[in-house]
Design an enzyme around this catalytic site. Structure first.
Site, PDB file in Angstrom:
ATOM      1  N   THR A 255       8.199   5.879  -5.805  1.00 26.92           N
ATOM      2  CA  THR A 255       7.245   5.643  -6.895  1.00 26.92           C
ATOM      3  C   THR A 255       6.342   6.861  -6.880  1.00 26.92           C
ATOM      4  OG1 THR A 255       7.330   3.231  -6.677  1.00 26.92           O
ATOM      5  CG2 THR A 255       5.304   4.110  -7.626  1.00 26.92           C
TER       6      THR A 255
ATOM      7  N   SER B 233       5.350  -6.489  -9.285  1.00 22.84           N
ATOM      8  CA  SER B 233       5.210  -5.140  -8.751  1.00 22.84           C
ATOM      9  C   SER B 233       4.028  -5.074  -7.792  1.00 22.84           C
ATOM     10  CB  SER B 233       4.955  -4.188  -9.932  1.00 22.84           C
ATOM     11  OG  SER B 233       4.629  -2.898  -9.495  1.00 22.84           O
TER      12      SER B 233
END
Ligand code: GLY
Length: 525
Positions: free
Chosen positions: A337, A408
């Site tokens: 990420t 998430s």
């Protein structure tokens, strides 16, 4: 501006110098990272952005991926109901419907001022002409070469063209990605969601047994959501709400630390670590119990942030007794990420975290369109209790369903003091995002120390399940680790945790604070 790669940071500076605002710079940096930071920069993934345009005016855009219409609860299970290894991480079935291009278009349409094609130009040039790999990038590409080759028998520009190993300084060219970006620059998001890129993606999915169709792409929409906010002394902290559970977890922990009057001078004292583990277990248990896609699952965020609730829960929590622990494998969590932070001269700020989940996502390139598919479906509960890439147990509220968004941990943060922005920050790292940001906020807002100092503090992570305190290798006194082990908090050393990229306002100036754990860089003028 501050981000994971110096070339993308330079793009951000260029856009600001050309009169763009923070949102213009963010859009340009997002596309630049899709080229120069393929580990996590993307057009095939999703994310969350916070945009601040004035005192207490903070907006949150959720451009998280969604499950395709044909997705269902059992899609990753064998006949015995057990997860099939790698199906949710290393195949085309692992991909959620990408949200990034729609997200950037939405941000630009609402807040941008420079022309859209101009913002994609640097990314197109970097993709077409190529850029020099850093030492770290060359190594990471080489490490992943076997998987790239196995999963991309027909096309794989991420493998060395002559079959050798990449070296620092080698040029990585991405002509197919350049062509896709050119089309997005000319035709906007419709090129991705209904034009030739959508055709290519659907054809690719059909050829490999995937589920994403043109109808899924056409129906994808990013969502504006009311951000969470929390007062911490004179500060107001902003974070995204569900479907990211990160903000909720961070706010629960920071609020409880305040309620308990936790005022440790050191993040490495046994007392701080003991309490930290308890706070973190509480937050991850609540995530397991409550978090889901808010369009399908009702969660009263205020009630799990309520002081009386948190104090009652704190009394209940028993460190090491997280259920359903029996399912959980104890592995170092994968972490990828990327996060970037931008402020402009008008005090507008963008804090944006984006991902394709694992490093290089599923490592599968969409032939012809040159972008990597995410493996975000693994963030759903693949099977009840089964651990995802981050070792987190799958919760019934986070089950797979058509068009649902998977929970998430991404948590871009903005902090204001007296209505003025003072901190813009975030980090990659899956579930470790929560730890890195709780520690950073504790360090800056409660201990009153500069963010720059925080980058030097060795980090740790605990999420209750598995019952392991992960610590950055070599950063902790053996005596401390011995005490914790004796108290039945098993400690394991691991690779660096997170890449926090932040901006901090101090003494009348903005400071870029890139994380020294990566190639991260800050640019400004
Ligand atoms: N894919 C990691 C996360 O969203 O937390």
């Amino acid at each position: 501006m501050v981000c994971a790669h110096p070339l993308a940071a330079a793009v951000g500076k260029l856009v600001l110098a050309a009169g763009g605002n923070a949102v213009d710079a963010a859009v340009a940096v997002h596309f630049a990272l899709a080229v120069v930071y393929p580990n996590a920069g993307n057009i095939g993934g999703g994310g969350f952005a916070l945009v601040r345009t004035g005192p207490h005016q903070v907006y949150c855009l959720d451009f998280r991926e969604t499950a395709p219409q044909a997705a269902h609860e059992n899609m990753f299970l064998n006949r015995e109901g057990k997860p099939i290894p790698e199906l949710s991480t290393g195949t085309v079935l692992a991909a959620g419907v990408p949200g990034s291009v729609a997200g950037m278009a939405e941000l630009h349409q609402r807040f941008g001022c420079l022309p859209w094609p101009l913002l994609l130009k640097p990314a197109i040039q970097l993709a077409r002409r190529g850029f020099p790999l850093t030492d770290r990038q060359a190594k990471e590409l080489n490490e992943n070469a076997p998987l790239f080759q196995e999963r991309n028998p027909r096309c794989c520009y991420l493998s060395h063209p002559k079959g050798g190993a990449w070296q620092a300084g080698d040029t990585l060219r991405q002509p197919e990605l350049a062509r896709a970006l050119e089309c997005i620059a000319e035709r906007g998001a419709p090129c991705f969601y209904s034009g030739w890129i959508a055709d290519s993606l659907e054809a690719f999915m059909r050829s490999r047994g995937g589920l994403i169709t043109k109808a899924d792409l056409a129906q994808y929409r990013p969502r504006w959501r009311k951000p969470l906010s929390l007062e911490v002394g004179p500060y107001r902290v902003w974070a995204p709400p569900l479907p990211s559970a990160g903000g909720l977890s961070i706010f629960q922990m920071i609020r409880l630390a305040n309620l308990l009057g936790l005022r440790s001078d050191s993040l490495h004292s046994p007392e701080f670590l003991r309490i930290y583990c308890k706070l973190s277990q509480l937050a991850f248990e609540d995530r397991y119990r409550y978090a889901g896609d808010p369009d399908y699952v009702h969660v009263l965020e205020e009630s799990i942030l309520d002081s009386a609730y948190l104090l009652r829960r704190y009394k209940e929590v028993r460190v090491g007794r997280f259920l359903p622990a029996e399912f959980i494998k104890c592995q170092e969590t994968s972490e990828h990420t990327t996060h970037f932070s931008v402020v402009d001269g008008e005090g507008w700020a963008v804090s944006l975290t984006t991902t394709i989940n694992d490093s290089y996502g599923s490592r599968i390139l969409v032939c012809g369109a040159g972008f990597l598919l995410n493996n975000e479906m693994d963030d759903f509960a693949v099977a009840p209790g089964a651990a995802n890439l981050f070792g987190l147990p799958g919760s019934p509220r986070n089950r797979i369903g058509p068009r649902r968004r998977m929970v998430s941990s991404m948590s871009p943060i903005i902090v204001e003091k007296e209505g003025q922005p003072v901190l813009v920050l975030g980090t990659p790292g899956g579930t470790t995002i929560v730890s890195t940001l709780v520690l950073a906020l504790y360090h800056t807002l409660i201990q009153g120390r500069p963010l720059k100092e925080f980058q030097k503090v060795p980090r740790f992570h605990y999420q209750g399940s598995p019952h392991v305190l992960w610590v950055e290798a070599g950063g902790f006194k053996p005596e401390l680790l011995r005490i914790l082990n004796q108290e039945n908090i098993p400690v394991r050393e691991r690779s660096p945790i997170g890449r926090l990229d932040g901006l901090e306002y101090r003494d009348g100036y903005w400071y870029g604070v890139p994380d020294p754990r990566g190639d991260d860089a800050a640019e400004g003028f």
